[in-house]
Design an enzyme around this catalytic site. Structure first.
Site, PDB file in Angstrom:
ATOM      1  N   GLU A  67       0.842  -1.213   0.000  1.00 31.48           N
ATOM      2  CA  GLU A  67       0.000   0.000   0.000  1.00 31.48           C
ATOM      3  C   GLU A  67       0.873   1.258   0.000  1.00 31.48           C
ATOM      4  O   GLU A  67       0.634   2.206  -0.750  1.00 31.48           O
ATOM      5  CB  GLU A  67      -0.922  -0.028   1.220  1.00 31.48           C
ATOM      6  CG  GLU A  67      -1.664   1.276   1.496  1.00 31.48           C
ATOM      7  CD  GLU A  67      -1.709   1.627   2.964  1.00 31.48           C
ATOM      8  OE1 GLU A  67      -1.249   2.720   3.329  1.00 31.48           O
ATOM      9  OE2 GLU A  67      -2.210   0.791   3.756  1.00 31.48           O
ATOM     10  N   GLU A 138      11.053   3.007   2.288  1.00 32.27           N
ATOM     11  CA  GLU A 138       9.674   2.879   2.753  1.00 32.27           C
ATOM     12  C   GLU A 138       9.518   1.801   3.815  1.00 32.27           C
ATOM     13  O   GLU A 138       8.598   1.869   4.632  1.00 32.27           O
ATOM     14  CB  GLU A 138       8.736   2.626   1.573  1.00 32.27           C
ATOM     15  CG  GLU A 138       7.298   3.033   1.829  1.00 32.27           C
ATOM     16  CD  GLU A 138       7.140   4.490   2.248  1.00 32.27           C
ATOM     17  OE1 GLU A 138       6.166   4.790   2.969  1.00 32.27           O
ATOM     18  OE2 GLU A 138       7.973   5.337   1.863  1.00 32.27           O
TER      19      GLU A 138
END
Length: 987
Positions: A67, A138
């Protein structure tokens, strides 16, 4: 191309003028188009039927990590962060979330930018890029997000419940992910997380598992053309709908008592049952019925009895975590200290109430209010083999129907997320209504087998023998039997439990009043030495609703820490006394609140106008006849004490924001001062204080919506008669000198103020920074320059400080408005760097951004101006939004009801050179007018750095280190207030 346009009629509210169309693209992507010609914002939400239940073994958090990664870049738009930058620069916002079986991506944007936004959005699902560098960065962001949650009781207890379920069921999994699960462990197994990520995407993200909602001002045909051109290239690999069969709880996980140690002070009892998911019977809503009755707070209810006994502070009941295969019904009770000592009696009373539901049968009027037609429930009693059968016969639900058909219009971004989430669950005709209108007779069941009792209290510290692995929550497990629970039922207090009485607050007059004057802004309808009334009829929403807000400005409310605390207790006791009577009002869509404000206290009512005056007059009567009940005072005092004790567990960035406000706002007390006086305050102190509190007051009133002017005047006259009339009135008007105002400290230009402080909880490794730049007091031209700069800088700051430098998951650049004093703030929470280092990175960002500002083309400048203009001209969605805007003007004393129009006019005249001059004058490092305050909260990882900073004592040139907030406040001049005394109020 679309392979089909559904002819099904989608049920919508009677007041909904929007048009809807369901289409299915050739790749099997199912889409709902929403055309709203009046909207200022467009929006979209893509719901993918893949969640953390699909995480591969040993890669916990992979779905959540994916996501995150889809936001970075795509083959068509390879510049990193270009999607988020485009959305932000065109007045929008974007986000996503991952749940057990779904991942939802969504955005909103100024309405005329939908085409390009959709083109970028579609690439998430067509050809995203996931570079190695971005992947590593990330993973750190996901780890930072998890760090933020580690000391949150909500996250900890939720994971504990999962941990105590079957290890073979995906409900048991850890959903967020962290550095260990996404980097360390995969690498140890020879796995490349990026390769696993791409594999997960390619094997699971398929068009036939996606549902899209698009909301725009274009016609349905135009929206359909947009969707067909942009989303038809999403791959359809014919991925089967994933089902997770079986139950999370087998017999070994049932009938257990779990004692857990929370982070915060307090006691919470959660009783949880596995049930048949109500989605299978959504037209009958069995859980809504049970939740309504068990969670009721009126006279005779379970909560009412627990409250009378002094055992409970709050109670909620309803369906919680669920999927198509399993679900949990839970009752959550926040206990007092006395309730903790009587927890067996509390549980016994809960099951006594469930017995009452069985023995009483069904009262028809209850379902006239909350359900419809027929409901058939089978309840298994206390985990034993006794079945309780209900046959429920009723007509159309009054509350549900009224709520659905007169539902406030919500922002498109939230609406699209809600509907997209419904599309997989409900048939197309019910996508909008979902389970809002129970209407059908059919047998349905709630199988009730006692599952788990979670009992959370700090008193269990040192008495547990297990540790939950992901969050480190201490707990112990004890088996309980059906006979044990039966004993608790039998020895529970013999209290008079009863079903609710008929709800007197259900509105039956929904007629719209005739508006004589089509005014666009509030006007002063009435004034006296006691009050003034601002009035605004509903000329926009045309719903049978109203909004009333009354500030009781009382000079005795905050003259000392003791007065501030007693005013808080006064407002909470009023809410407490009203609860059993006024709870029904909230059930019927009429909401109220009484709470403390800086200058006294405030009463707010919003909802259906028909019975609003009845409720308001009851509130006023309770205030006028206020008496202190010692037993309730003790409970409220205990609740407030725990809140103060738990302040140290606030997120560090929230602590930093608190200190920033404490430094800037004159005449505010430190929370610790209030905490220190609290133990010495008793019921007698409040009994003496409350008449003093109400002895002098001025009422600032705002009434809007479906109320006629004469009625608005009559309401205020009634309140004045209650408090100010008679030979010996309980309340007298204020002298001009007694009108209190909120004033803000004026920082000195050219100085860099800093306030370093230790975090209140050194077990929290996170540190935090609030870098505040004070700019000006309310001024239209300066306002728009500041707002435009914040719009342009917001996404670059997030990208540089959060995505590139990975300083922390919480990274925000935003405007700040303190009672009309405007500024800019950057907020960062981090374990990576200490606050002083974070502050230097913020300054480095401003230096870097200076070049970008100069490089901005005229076209980009104009685009940003237009985006801000569109944001300002965005229509209010409902009466609450409109009232909140106008009330802020009244509360601050600025009274610029035409602010948006004035700022739009100023924006349209603004030139790029003026924005650059503004930056060079106020924001740029070493700018001549720059006034900065750096609030630095040092967490557990950065104590050594804090000691070094504390010893420096602001030795550097042009810096001033604040050591004593109150000495500093006394030494600084203040901005003038827009609110003067009575003689300056233009009455």
């Amino acid at each position: 191309m679309a392979v089909g346009i559904s002819e099904v009629e989608i049920i919508k509210p009677r007041t909904d003028k929007r048009e809807y169309r369901r289409i299915i693209l050739s790749n099997s992507l199912e889409v709902l188009l929403i055309s709203d010609p009046d909207t200022d914002k467009a929006a979209a939400s893509m719901n993918v039927s893949i969640g953390y239940f699909c995480d591969p073994e040993g890669l916990e958090g992979l779905a959540h990590f994916l996501e995150h990664m889809l936001f970075y870049a795509s083959e068509k738009y390879p510049v990193e962060d270009s999607y988020s930058k485009y959305i932000t620069e065109h007045g929008g916002s974007t986000n996503a979330y991952t749940s057990a079986e779904h991942t939802n991506f969504y955005f909103d944007i100024n309405a005329d930018c939908l085409d390009d936004a959709l083109d970028r959005f579609a690439q998430f699902f067509i050809k995203p890029l996931m570079s190695s560098d971005a992947t590593l960065r990330e993973i750190k962001a996901v780890d930072s997000e998890n760090q933020k949650n580690l000391l949150s009781d909500a996250w900890r207890m939720n994971q504990l419940q999962k941990h105590l379920c079957s290890k073979d069921h995906p409900y048991h999994k850890f959903s967020t992910g962290n550095w260990d699960t996404l980097e360390v462990k995969p690498k140890a197994k020879g796995l490349d997380t990026r390769i696993e990520l791409i594999k997960f995407y390619e094997e699971n993200y398929s068009a036939n598992l996606m549902h899209l909602v698009v909301y725009g001002r274009e016609s349905l045909d135009s929206l359909q053309s947009l969707i067909e051109s942009k989303f038809q290239d999403i791959r359809n690999i014919e991925r089967n709908q994933i089902s997770f069969l079986g139950q999370p709880c087998s017999n070994e996980h049932l009938q257990i008592l779990v004692r857990a140690v929370p982070i915060k002070q307090g006691h919470t009892l959660r009783i949880i049952w596995p049930i048949t998911p109500s989605i299978h019977n959504y037209k009958e809503c069995p859980c809504r019925y049970l939740g309504h009755l068990i969670g009721h707070e009126g006279e005779g209810s379970l909560f009412y009895i627990l409250k009378q006994l002094g055992w409970a502070v709050s109670l909620q009941a309803g369906e919680g975590d669920w999927s198509f295969e399993f679900s949990f019904f839970s009752v959550v009770i926040e206990l007092t200290d006395a309730g903790h000592d009587h927890v067996e009696d509390v549980i016994g009373l809960l099951f006594k109430y469930i017995c009452l539901l069985h023995k009483s049968g069904v009262s028809k009027w209850i379902f006239d209010e909350v359900a419809s037609n027929f409901l058939f429930c089978i309840i298994e009693d206390f985990g034993m083999n006794k079945l309780l059968t209900y046959y429920l016969s009723v007509k159309l639900a009054s509350i549900c129907e009224t709520d659905f058909h007169y539902r406030d219009k919500s922002p498109p971004i939230y609406y699209t997320v809600s509907v997209a989430s419904n599309m997989q669950i409900f048939p197309p005709e019910d996508w909008l209504v979902a389970s809002s209108l129970p209407s059908k007779f059919a047998p349905s069941t709630i199988q009730k087998t006692l599952d788990e009792i979670f009992w959370e209290s700090k008193k269990f510290q040192g008495y547990t023998d297990c540790i939950e692995p992901w969050y480190g929550t201490p707990y112990s497990v004890e088996k309980i039997t059906a006979s044990t629970i039966q004993q608790w039922v039998e020895k529970a207090p013999k209290e008079n439990l009863s079903l609710p009485k008929p709800n007197i607050f259900i509105p039956n007059d929904l007629v719209l009043k005739t508006v004589q004057e089509k005014v666009k802004v509030p006007y002063m309808l009435r004034k006296s030495s006691f009050s003034r009334l601002w009035y605004k009829p509903d000329t926009m929403f045309f719903t049978p609703k109203a909004y009333i807000r009354i500030d009781f400005n009382c000079p005795h409310s905050n003259y000392s820490p003791e007065a501030t605390v007693l005013t808080d207790v006064f407002t909470r006791l009023l809410m407490d006394y009203l609860n059993e009577y006024a709870y029904d009002a909230q059930v019927a869509g009429l909401y109220y609140a009484i709470h403390q404000i800086d200058t006294g206290f405030q009463v707010i009512l919003v909802g259906y106008n028909h019975k609003m005056r009845i409720l308001l007059e009851t509130i006023v009567g309770k205030m006028r006849d206020f008496e202190v009940k010692p037993d309730r005072f003790s409970v409220i005092k205990e609740t407030i004490t725990k809140e103060y004790e738990n302040y140290k567990f606030h997120q560090p960035y929230k602590q930093a924001l608190y200190y920033c406000s404490l430094i800037l706002e004159d005449q505010t007390w430190h929370w610790n001062d209030e905490f220190e006086v609290l133990p010495h305050l008793e019921a007698d102190n409040l009994a003496k204080f409350s008449p003093h509190l109400l002895a002098k007051a001025f009422l600032e009133c705002y009434i809007s919506g479906n109320i006629e002017p004469s009625e608005a005047e009559s309401i205020v006259q009634h309140i004045e008669d209650c408090f100010f009339s008679g030979p010996n009135p309980m309340c007298k008007p204020l002298f001009p000198s007694q009108h209190s105002t909120k004033r803000i400290v004026k920082l000195e230009r050219g100085l860099q103020y800093s306030y370093p402080v230790e975090g209140l909880n050194q077990k929290d490794e996170n540190s935090a920074l609030v870098h505040y730049i004070q700019v000006h007091q309310d001024d239209i031209k300066l306002n728009v320059k500041l707002q435009l700069f914040a719009l342009i800088a917001k996404q670059p700051a997030f990208h540089q400080l959060r995505s590139v430098e990975q300083l922390g998951y919480i990274t925000i650049l935003a405007n700040r408005n303190d009672y009309g004093v405007r500024g800019l703030q950057i907020i960062i929470q981090s374990t990576v760097k200490d606050p002083a280092n974070l502050d230097s990175r913020v300054n480095a960002f401003f230096k870097m951004f200076e070049a970008k500002l100069y490089e901005m083309t005229d076209e980009d400048f104009k685009s940003n101006v237009n985006a801000l203009v569109d944001m300002k001209l965005e229509k209010y969605k409902n009466l609450r939004e409109e009232s909140a805007f106008f009330w802020q003007e009244i509360s601050n004393g600025t009274l610029k009801f035409d602010r948006k129009e004035s700022e739009v006019a100023a924006l349209k005249e603004l030139r790029k050179e003026e924005l650059i001059f503004f930056f060079n004058n106020y924001i740029k490092i070493d700018a001549p007018e720059r006034k900065t305050l750096s609030v630095q909260v040092y967490g557990g990882l950065h104590l050594a750095e804090y000691k070094k900073v504390a010893d420096q004592d602001g030795a550097a040139a042009q810096t001033y280190q604040i050591n004593d907030i109150f000495s500093f406040r006394r030494s600084r001049p203040l901005y003038g207030s827009f609110k003067g005394g009575l003689g300056q109020m233009k009455l």
